[in-house]
Design a protein around this motif. Structure first.
Motif, short mmCIF file in Angstrom:
data_model
loop_
_atom_site.label_atom_id
_atom_site.label_comp_id
_atom_site.label_asym_id
_atom_site.label_seq_id
_atom_site.Cartn_x
_atom_site.Cartn_y
_atom_site.Cartn_z
N LEU A 1 -11.52 10.80 3.43
CA LEU A 1 -12.13 10.38 2.18
C LEU A 1 -11.06 10.00 1.17
O LEU A 1 -11.11 8.94 0.55
CB LEU A 1 -12.97 11.52 1.63
N VAL A 2 -10.09 10.88 1.00
CA VAL A 2 -9.04 10.64 0.01
C VAL A 2 -8.28 9.37 0.35
O VAL A 2 -8.01 8.54 -0.51
CB VAL A 2 -8.10 11.85 -0.08
N VAL B 1 -9.23 6.74 2.18
CA VAL B 1 -10.03 5.54 1.99
C VAL B 1 -10.21 5.25 0.49
O VAL B 1 -10.10 4.10 0.05
CB VAL B 1 -11.39 5.67 2.69
N TYR B 2 -10.45 6.30 -0.26
CA TYR B 2 -10.61 6.14 -1.71
C TYR B 2 -9.35 5.50 -2.32
O TYR B 2 -9.42 4.51 -3.04
CB TYR B 2 -10.89 7.49 -2.34
N ASP B 3 -8.22 6.11 -2.01
CA ASP B 3 -6.97 5.64 -2.61
C ASP B 3 -6.68 4.19 -2.23
O ASP B 3 -6.27 3.39 -3.07
CB ASP B 3 -5.80 6.53 -2.18
N ARG B 4 -6.93 3.87 -0.99
CA ARG B 4 -6.67 2.49 -0.57
C ARG B 4 -7.63 1.53 -1.25
O ARG B 4 -7.25 0.41 -1.62
CB ARG B 4 -6.79 2.37 0.95
N LEU C 1 1.76 4.90 1.01
CA LEU C 1 1.47 5.66 2.21
C LEU C 1 0.42 6.71 1.88
O LEU C 1 0.34 7.18 0.76
CB LEU C 1 2.74 6.35 2.71
N PRO C 2 -0.39 7.06 2.88
CA PRO C 2 -1.43 8.06 2.65
C PRO C 2 -0.82 9.43 2.37
O PRO C 2 0.32 9.69 2.75
CB PRO C 2 -2.22 8.06 3.96
N PHE D 1 -15.88 1.47 -4.03
CA PHE D 1 -15.91 2.53 -3.03
C PHE D 1 -16.78 3.73 -3.40
O PHE D 1 -17.67 4.12 -2.64
CB PHE D 1 -14.49 3.01 -2.69
N MET E 1 0.83 -1.22 0.00
CA MET E 1 0.00 0.00 0.00
C MET E 1 0.86 1.26 0.00
O MET E 1 1.79 1.38 0.79
CB MET E 1 -0.87 0.04 1.26
N TYR F 1 -8.95 1.89 -4.14
CA TYR F 1 -8.55 1.76 -5.54
C TYR F 1 -7.41 0.75 -5.66
O TYR F 1 -7.43 -0.14 -6.51
CB TYR F 1 -8.12 3.13 -6.08
#
Lengths: 140, 140
Positions: free
Chosen positions: A21-22, A24-27, A3-4, A115, A1, A29
């Motif tokens: 939001l960003v 959770v979205y990215d993860r 990193l955020p 998502f 993964m 995806y």
DNA sequence: CAATATCCTTGATTCACTCAAGCAATAAGG
DNA sequence: CCTTATTGCTTGAGTGAATCAAGGATATTG
């Protein structure tokens, strides 16, 4: 993964939720791509081949160097998901097309990436409109 | 620039705006980091050292392998932004601390990453509350 | 037709990331 | 105690994304 991207110290609740939001979205995806053994970049490129097009067009749309596309497409080609045919109009250029298998994987990816659908689905139609309006305003 | 995470074919406007938001956010984060010659991962780790803590804690919070943290922190240390001191309570463990220079760079990064602040700032206080509530609901 | 620009590839390099192994130190069980 | 885990981190090998600099081939322009 990966990193955020954040958080920077957030000074308001809205900012904090935005970051969430960003993240959770990215993860989500990345996880959806991983289910199909794709990297996020591969899923991204595959998803942009609904019509056949050249490498340069992709690079420009995605805001990266052409050589990056070369390399990502080479892997997609090796996986049998994309073909890179010569362009009869311009023999320098290549035309990218998803193979049938590429179509299928792309479709499965779209299905796996729930998502955005799910999140929006938690809102009533009115709320969805409100959210759209607010985000548009926030984006400027 | 990392390729964007999307779009999958979006079936609603709300989804499309959501994707836009994520894309713009991620790019802004990356750009802010780049201004300070940091990678997004470096900016992320640096930003999470407001208090001294161990590598393992970071890895868990960020959802990645400990060896990834080792490697990112090694670069931050080489840049003089972070120190990695032995933990007197447990000599296996290391305690990470931002150096004064690390503090400064982190602060400059937070200043440079204006996106979330700016976006939220375009909304009235009421709208901010609405957005927060809608996103919380959407996140489930 | 020569000079230039465009499309893409290659090669070198950096970084993020993961996994498998391993070392050192702490914690647990007999 | 003293073996046997378990924990905290590092190392090494490998993959992939990304960038830049150079170059080859084809188009385009003067």
């Amino acid at each position: 993964m990966a990193l955020p991207n954040g958080p920077v110290t957030t000074s308001s609740e809205a900012e904090a939720v935005l970051f969430d939001l960003v993240d959770v979205y990215d993860r989500a995806y990345e996880a959806a791509a991983a289910e199909l053994s794709l990297s996020p970049a591969q899923a991204c490129v595959l998803g942009r081949l609904d019509e056949r097009r050249g490498m340069g067009a992709l690079a420009e749309e995605l805001g990266c160097d052409a050589s990056n596309i070369t390399q990502i497409v080479a892997r997609l080609e090796a996986l049998g998901l994309v073909t890179r045919e010569p362009n009869p109009q311009d023999r320098r250029a290549r035309l990218l097309t998803r193979t049938p298998r590429g179509d299928e994987i792309n479709h499965r990816f779209a299905t796996a990436f729930t998502f955005a659908r799910t999140a929006v689905g938690r809102l009533s139609p009115d709320e969805q409109d409100q959210l759209t309006a607010l985000l548009r305003k926030a984006l400027g």
